[in-house]
Design a protein around this motif. Structure first.
Motif, PDB file in Angstrom:
ATOM      1  N   HIS A  21       1.127  -1.222  -0.096  1.00 44.52           N
ATOM      2  CA  HIS A  21      -0.191  -0.096   0.065  1.00 44.52           C
ATOM      3  C   HIS A  21       0.843   1.242   0.013  1.00 44.52           C
ATOM      4  O   HIS A  21       0.464   2.248  -0.500  1.00 44.52           O
ATOM      5  N   PRO A  23       3.243   2.218  -1.859  1.00 44.36           N
ATOM      6  CA  PRO A  23       3.504   2.893  -3.291  1.00 44.36           C
ATOM      7  C   PRO A  23       2.346   3.626  -3.574  1.00 44.36           C
ATOM      8  O   PRO A  23       2.475   4.612  -4.194  1.00 44.36           O
ATOM      9  N   PHE A  24       1.048   3.103  -3.459  1.00 44.79           N
ATOM     10  CA  PHE A  24      -0.193   3.805  -3.705  1.00 44.79           C
ATOM     11  C   PHE A  24      -0.285   5.163  -2.875  1.00 44.79           C
ATOM     12  O   PHE A  24      -0.751   5.961  -3.400  1.00 44.79           O
ATOM     13  N   LEU A  26       2.116   7.055  -2.148  1.00 42.53           N
ATOM     14  CA  LEU A  26       3.168   7.938  -2.818  1.00 42.53           C
ATOM     15  C   LEU A  26       2.415   8.240  -4.165  1.00 42.53           C
ATOM     16  O   LEU A  26       2.520   9.493  -4.510  1.00 42.53           O
ATOM     17  N   LEU A  27       1.531   7.670  -4.639  1.00 36.18           N
ATOM     18  CA  LEU A  27       1.003   7.594  -6.076  1.00 36.18           C
ATOM     19  C   LEU A  27      -0.271   8.964  -5.910  1.00 36.18           C
ATOM     20  O   LEU A  27      -0.367   9.633  -6.867  1.00 36.18           O
ATOM     21  N   TYR A  56      -1.182   5.326 -11.840  1.00 37.58           N
ATOM     22  CA  TYR A  56      -1.887   5.558 -10.510  1.00 37.58           C
ATOM     23  C   TYR A  56      -3.326   4.632 -10.824  1.00 37.58           C
ATOM     24  O   TYR A  56      -3.641   3.935  -9.805  1.00 37.58           O
ATOM     25  N   TYR A  59      -2.463   0.944 -10.731  1.00 40.19           N
ATOM     26  CA  TYR A  59      -2.125   0.271  -9.170  1.00 40.19           C
ATOM     27  C   TYR A  59      -3.299   0.474  -8.334  1.00 40.19           C
ATOM     28  O   TYR A  59      -3.475  -0.512  -7.570  1.00 40.19           O
TER      29      TYR A  59
END
Length: 266
Positions: A21, A23-24, A26-27, A56, A59
């Motif tokens: 989660h 990376p999401f 951060l996205l 985005y 993901y």
């Protein structure tokens, strides 16, 4: 004991799911500032903004699936692998074992839903987005004009909760069903999951066709009331929620039967 098991399951699930989660998280600001706001400011196609938005949305589609897959892997290891020898010697009933997995998985599914809604709200609140969607704003408002906000929220929450409940219960059931075979247990569980999901989708499509065929003449009338819209759209949602609840309970009953009578860790 249920509380202790839920805490253990959450501690076991959280490290990997947090890695998935992060990376999401951060996205979300990247999609807002480097994606949506950049496109709206430049008012022309931009490679960086388009790539960020594509990443985005890809993901966002992946994150719930990744959560479901890892929860299934965790449950299989905890119940039916070598770890199962320790798990099944605990002084708890199969119902408590099932309840702890259901609660831990439900909390992570709930976190996914909140995170996705927050991310969409972050994108939608970008400056200039209201102008971008200005042409469709009236159409969206017309679609929900006759819905009471509380009624609409109730139906959406009901279908979401029952959908998550039945989805988690189905995962537990197919894992238990695969364990009943002497070989290729994981493959059997995967095949059963996709077959059952396909059947459910087909039945839902048939039910949607029947309801649309039944109520289509009513929607041709000029005077559309709130009660009519609730009848046309609310009734199928209630049927879907009821079917999901019944299916989920049946899956839990089957899982309880396997853990109580058919468990074989050899």
């Amino acid at each position: 004991m249920l509380r202790k098991l839920v805490k253990y399951d959450l501690r076991s699930l959280s490290p990997v799911l947090l890695i998935i989660h992060i990376p999401f998280l951060l996205l979300i600001p990247a999609a807002r500032f480097l994606g949506a706001e950049r496109l709206l400011t430049l008012e022309r196609p931009d490679a960086l903004a388009i790539m960020v938005l594509i990443l985005y949305f890809v993901y966002a589609s992946f994150i719930s699936l990744a959560t479901e897959i890892y929860i299934a892997v965790f449950v299989y290891r905890n119940w039916f692998s070598r770890e199962g020898y320790l798990t099944m010697t605990l002084p708890v009933t199969p119902a408590v074992q099932i309840g702890s997995k259901m609660l831990a998985a439900f909390l992570w599914y709930l976190a996914d839903c909140i995170l996705l809604v927050f991310s969409l709200w972050t994108l939608a609140s970008a400056p200039g987005m209201d102008v971008f969607f200005g042409g469709q704003q009236a159409l969206v408002l017309d679609c929900f004009a006759f819905w009471n906000p509380h009624t609409l929220g109730f139906y959406l929450m009901l279908t979401s909760v029952t959908g998550v409940f039945s989805g988690i219960a189905l995962v537990l059931a197919v894992l238990c069903a695969g364990h009943c075979f002497s070989s290729h247990r994981v493959l059997t569980s995967v095949v059963l999951y996709f077959c059952i999901t396909l059947v459910i989708q087909l039945l839902a499509g048939v039910a949607a066709f029947i309801f649309s065929f039944r109520y289509a003449p009513l929607l041709d009338e000029e005077a559309i009331s709130s009660r009519l819209l609730v009848q046309v759209f609310g009734t199928p949602l209630l049927v879907l929620a009821a079917a999901g609840t019944v299916g989920g309970i049946l899956c839990l009953v089957f899982s309880h039967y396997v853990l109580s009578r058919r468990l074989n860790l050899d």
